[in-house]
Design a protein around this motif. Structure first.
Motif, PDB file in Angstrom:
ATOM      1  N   LEU A  50     -67.318 137.846 -23.927  1.00 41.36           N
ATOM      2  CA  LEU A  50     -65.987 137.665 -24.523  1.00 41.36           C
ATOM      3  C   LEU A  50     -65.084 136.836 -23.615  1.00 41.36           C
ATOM      4  CD1 LEU A  50     -64.109 138.258 -26.832  1.00 41.36           C
ATOM      5  CD2 LEU A  50     -63.467 140.411 -25.739  1.00 41.36           C
ATOM      6  N   ARG A  51     -65.185 137.046 -22.298  1.00 39.93           N
ATOM      7  CA  ARG A  51     -64.372 136.245 -21.370  1.00 39.93           C
ATOM      8  C   ARG A  51     -64.739 134.765 -21.487  1.00 39.93           C
ATOM      9  NH1 ARG A  51     -65.745 140.414 -17.311  1.00 39.93           N
ATOM     10  NH2 ARG A  51     -64.058 141.953 -17.288  1.00 39.93           N
ATOM     11  N   ALA A  52     -66.041 134.489 -21.663  1.00 42.91           N
ATOM     12  CA  ALA A  52     -66.469 133.098 -21.818  1.00 42.91           C
ATOM     13  C   ALA A  52     -65.916 132.504 -23.115  1.00 42.91           C
ATOM     14  CB  ALA A  52     -67.998 133.026 -21.798  1.00 42.91           C
ATOM     15  N   GLN A  53     -65.898 133.317 -24.186  1.00 43.05           N
ATOM     16  CA  GLN A  53     -65.366 132.822 -25.463  1.00 43.05           C
ATOM     17  C   GLN A  53     -63.876 132.519 -25.358  1.00 43.05           C
ATOM     18  OE1 GLN A  53     -66.324 135.866 -28.311  1.00 43.05           O
ATOM     19  NE2 GLN A  53     -68.495 135.301 -28.432  1.00 43.05           N
ATOM     20  N   LEU A  54     -63.150 133.334 -24.583  1.00 45.30           N
ATOM     21  CA  LEU A  54     -61.702 133.139 -24.439  1.00 45.30           C
ATOM     22  C   LEU A  54     -61.355 132.129 -23.345  1.00 45.30           C
ATOM     23  CD1 LEU A  54     -60.532 136.874 -24.704  1.00 45.30           C
ATOM     24  CD2 LEU A  54     -60.478 135.129 -26.489  1.00 45.30           C
ATOM     25  N   GLY A  55     -62.357 131.705 -22.581  1.00 42.63           N
ATOM     26  CA  GLY A  55     -62.097 130.758 -21.493  1.00 42.63           C
ATOM     27  C   GLY A  55     -61.562 131.412 -20.243  1.00 42.63           C
ATOM     28  N   LEU A  56     -61.622 132.733 -20.167  1.00 46.12           N
ATOM     29  CA  LEU A  56     -61.057 133.453 -19.025  1.00 46.12           C
ATOM     30  C   LEU A  56     -61.985 133.439 -17.815  1.00 46.12           C
ATOM     31  CD1 LEU A  56     -59.599 136.541 -20.924  1.00 46.12           C
ATOM     32  CD2 LEU A  56     -58.376 134.512 -20.116  1.00 46.12           C
ATOM     33  N   ASP A  57     -63.221 132.971 -18.002  1.00 47.74           N
ATOM     34  CA  ASP A  57     -64.146 132.897 -16.869  1.00 47.74           C
ATOM     35  C   ASP A  57     -63.965 131.603 -16.080  1.00 47.74           C
ATOM     36  OD1 ASP A  57     -65.004 131.342 -18.971  1.00 47.74           O
ATOM     37  OD2 ASP A  57     -67.131 131.603 -18.542  1.00 47.74           O
TER      38      ASP A  57
END
Length: 312
Positions: A50-57
């Motif tokens: 989910l972090r990758a989908q939101l760009g938070l990584d």
């Protein structure tokens, strides 16, 4: 034309600054949006996905660059709670907040400017001192306290106005009935500032030589105050209204929470609790741009009030 271009360039620089400050302030909110969305029992793999989908990584500077590029095209991402575009969510709630803010500001202007002129005209009188004391009380009491007190008095005891919510149906009169109390509370709190600042602006103008000459020539006092002095004090009064609009918009957020009204303020509050970065960023940016736009329009209006300012 030069003045307009200068205003537009200042507006662009200000909006860029707002975008930057908004992005980094929102990143300072503690908590993990992915953890909030998936709950306490989410696996590490699900959180990472989910972090990758939101760009938070991504590193913060990469997130900032992507955010600025998307903001230029009006893309602020989607709300992590509703899944709808953040800008669409904010624009859907904007009319409710705008109506409340402008209604409160209208009440404040109608009350504050005449009282400010009156107190300047009667400086040192009992009416001047009484109005200044009341204005001081209005400034001292927080707007949310005034809201709660008005709900207890006008809704619970007198039953004149509904306590909570806004009319989603019904006619215009029903909508106005729900608007009167929150707009009145907001307007009275802002009117206290406008009254004091208008009084100061008028006193400065009334002390100028041109006013003394007019009085020495026998011009009626009412004309001296309400035409000559008011015309010269109109530019600082417009500046006061511009500054208090930001105050009005900020206080409208508290009023929405106290009266459980829909609007950007109540939406941002829920988004902060949910760590909904996209919605918070879009909401704060829209509110800030609205304040900047109103003040830019007032800057342009200065040239209409005093043509000398249009050449500076």
């Amino acid at each position: 034309m030069d003045r307009l271009l200068r205003q537009l360039s200042q507006l662009a620089i200000t909006v860029f600054g707002i975008v930057t400050v908004t992005f980094f302030l929102v990143r300072m909110i503690p908590g993990d949006p992915a953890q909030y969305m998936l709950g306490d029992y989410a696996t590490e793999e699900a959180l990472a996905t989910l972090r990758a989908q939101l760009g938070l990584d991504q590193p913060v500077y990469v997130q900032y660059g992507l955010y600025v590029l998307r903001a230029v095209t009006g893309d602020f991402g989607s709300s992590v709670v509703t899944g709808r575009p953040a800008l669409e969510e904010i624009l859907f709630s904007l009319p409710d907040s705008a109506i409340l803010a402008f209604a409160g500001l209208a009440v404040a202007v109608v009350i504050g400017i005449p009282l400010g002129i009156l107190t300047a005209e009667r400086q040192g009188s009992w009416s001047d001192m009484l109005i200044m004391i009341v204005a001081l009380f209005g400034i001292s009491f927080p707007v949310f306290w005034l809201g709660l007190a008005s709900v207890l008095l006008f809704s619970q005891e007198l039953k004149w106005f509904p306590a909570l919510g806004a009319s989603s149906g019904g006619g215009v009169l029903t909508h106005l009935h729900h608007l009167v109390l929150p707009a009145g509370v907001l307007g009275i709190s802002v009117a206290a500032y406008i009254t004091r600042l208008t009084r100061s602006a008028m006193l400065e103008v009334l002390g100028q030589d041109c006013i003394r000459v007019a009085r020495a020539m026998g011009v009626p006092e009412r004309r001296v105050v309400w035409r000559l002095a008011l015309k010269n004090a109109l530019v600082p009064i417009l500046a006061i209204v511009g500054v208090t609009f930001a105050w009005s918009l900020g206080s409208a957020i508290l009023i929405e929470v106290v009266f459980s009204r829909p609007g950007i303020g109540s939406m941002i509050l829920k988004a902060v609790s949910a760590r909904d970065y996209q919605l918070v960023q879009a909401g704060v940016l829209v509110l800030a741009v609205a304040v900047v736009l109103v003040n830019s329009l007032l800057d342009l209006a200065y040239g209409l009030v005093d043509p000398r300012l249009s050449t500076r």
